[in-house]
Design a protein around this motif. Structure first.
Motif, short mmCIF file in Angstrom:
data_model
loop_
_atom_site.label_atom_id
_atom_site.label_comp_id
_atom_site.label_asym_id
_atom_site.label_seq_id
_atom_site.Cartn_x
_atom_site.Cartn_y
_atom_site.Cartn_z
N TRP A 152 0.81 -1.22 0.00
CA TRP A 152 0.00 0.00 0.00
C TRP A 152 0.85 1.27 0.00
O TRP A 152 0.46 2.28 -0.60
N ILE A 153 2.00 1.23 0.66
CA ILE A 153 2.86 2.41 0.67
C ILE A 153 3.32 2.73 -0.75
O ILE A 153 3.24 3.87 -1.22
N SER A 154 3.78 1.71 -1.46
CA SER A 154 4.26 1.90 -2.83
C SER A 154 3.14 2.42 -3.73
O SER A 154 3.34 3.36 -4.51
N LEU A 155 1.96 1.80 -3.63
CA LEU A 155 0.86 2.20 -4.50
C LEU A 155 0.36 3.60 -4.16
O LEU A 155 0.03 4.38 -5.05
N CYS A 156 0.31 3.92 -2.87
CA CYS A 156 -0.15 5.25 -2.46
C CYS A 156 0.81 6.33 -2.97
O CYS A 156 0.38 7.37 -3.49
N LEU A 157 2.11 6.08 -2.86
CA LEU A 157 3.09 7.04 -3.36
C LEU A 157 3.01 7.18 -4.87
O LEU A 157 3.04 8.29 -5.41
N ALA A 158 2.88 6.05 -5.56
CA ALA A 158 2.85 6.08 -7.02
C ALA A 158 1.61 6.82 -7.54
O ALA A 158 1.69 7.67 -8.43
N PHE A 159 0.44 6.51 -6.96
CA PHE A 159 -0.79 7.11 -7.46
C PHE A 159 -0.95 8.56 -7.00
O PHE A 159 -1.44 9.40 -7.77
N PHE A 161 1.47 10.71 -6.44
CA PHE A 161 2.38 11.54 -7.23
C PHE A 161 1.98 11.55 -8.70
O PHE A 161 2.14 12.57 -9.39
N GLY A 162 1.45 10.42 -9.19
CA GLY A 162 0.97 10.39 -10.57
C GLY A 162 -0.20 11.34 -10.77
O GLY A 162 -0.24 12.09 -11.76
N LEU A 163 -1.15 11.34 -9.84
CA LEU A 163 -2.28 12.26 -9.92
C LEU A 163 -1.84 13.70 -9.73
O LEU A 163 -2.36 14.62 -10.37
N TYR A 164 -0.86 13.90 -8.86
CA TYR A 164 -0.30 15.23 -8.65
C TYR A 164 0.29 15.77 -9.96
O TYR A 164 0.05 16.91 -10.34
N GLY A 165 1.05 14.94 -10.65
CA GLY A 165 1.63 15.34 -11.92
C GLY A 165 0.56 15.65 -12.96
O GLY A 165 0.68 16.59 -13.74
N LEU A 166 -0.53 14.85 -12.93
CA LEU A 166 -1.62 15.07 -13.87
C LEU A 166 -2.30 16.42 -13.61
O LEU A 166 -2.58 17.18 -14.54
#
Length: 300
Positions: A152-159, A161-166
């Motif tokens: 969950w830590i990996s997925l939370c960070l990835a999503f 930051f991905g949404l942040y970039g979007l």
């Protein structure tokens, strides 16, 4: 592009990612402050540092213009919420001895960005990109089954930051990085200050000596300085080089987790990382080939 710009672009970009990659070594110095307290200080002191630099660079006008534009302010409010979640989970991961989970999250992030392009922007992906997403999903499955739970830590960070970039992409052409960060921290600062006031004497800012207080204040510099370096590098380097540099930070985080903090690497975790790395190689090679085929501006 001048020779001066060529000479400084790569060192500036490497410097930015060295900062980001080395952050797992910094946050343990802030203990016994917890993750939420560290993020609250990071928000407050980042705002102060940004305002000082914006004043020195005479860019305050852009900052005020963004604050006065409802659409831009609304977009940055969403971005602020996402980056605060990202910061909080990242600091928690470091302080709880899960740096490798954090590194995996930023390795997964480019794959998530491609996936968001499909789900949100309705982009059509090339077969190689679909294959990379498949390897990314396989990595999550292997880690979930092999380590006994969803990463969950990996997925939370990835999503996050991905949404942040979007979200930032929506205003990226109109608001530069530093004024944008200042707006985000302005939005989050009232909540950060309220939390620090609520902590009161139970907080760590005044109770652990001036050295610890200075370290908490320095979170503003640690947050904003690599962003300044990255912004300067991005103006000097081709996009393909910037894309390659983005892997430097999670590689350094991975090395810190394994070599400095000696986090456990069972076979399932090695397999998960390997699958992600295969996905990243596919995306990188595909991106390089596409950039070489693209027509050069000004040529028929």
């Amino acid at each position: 592009m001048t020779q001066h710009q060529d000479r400084w672009g790569l060192p500036l970009g490497i410097g930015a990612y060295l900062f980001w990659g080395g952050m797992p070594l910094f946050f343990p110095l802030l203990e016994p402050a917890g993750a939420v307290e560290i993020v609250a200080h990071r928000i407050v002191w980042s705002l102060l540092f940004c305002l000082i630099v914006l004043t020195a660079l005479r860019q305050l006008a852009e900052f005020w213009a963004a604050l006065r534009t409802p659409r831009v302010l609304g977009t940055f409010t969403v971005a602020a919420a996402l980056i605060v979640v990202n910061w909080g989970v990242y600091v928690y991961a470091v302080l709880s001895g899960r740096v490798l989970d954090a590194a995996l999250g930023y390795f997964i992030n480019p794959i998530v960005t491609v996936l968001l392009g499909v789900l949100v922007l309705r982009e059509r992906l090339r077969p190689v990109q679909w294959l990379a997403i498949g390897f990314g999903v396989a990595s999550v499955v292997v880690l979930s089954t092999g380590l006994g739970g969803l990463p969950w830590i990996s997925l939370c960070l990835a999503f996050s930051f991905g949404l942040y970039g979007l979200v930032k992409n929506r205003v990226g052409r109109t608001v530069a990085a530093l004024p944008g960060l200042a707006v985000e921290t302005v939005v989050a600062t009232p909540f950060a200050l309220a939390y620090l006031v609520w902590l009161g004497d139970s907080g760590t800012f005044t109770g652990h000596g001036p050295g610890h207080s200075l370290l908490l204040v320095s979170t503003g510099v640690v947050t904003a300085l690599p962003l300044l370096l990255f912004g300067a590098a991005a103006r000097r380097l081709p996009l393909s080089v910037v894309g390659m540099l983005q892997y430097l930070a999670p590689v350094l985080q991975f090395l810190v987790g394994v070599l400095v903090f000696h986090e456990h690497m069972p076979p399932a975790r090695w397999a998960g990382f390997f699958l992600v790395w295969v996905a990243l190689v596919l995306l990188t090679v595909d991106g390089i080939r596409r950039s070489r085929r693209a027509p050069r501006p000004g040529l028929s």
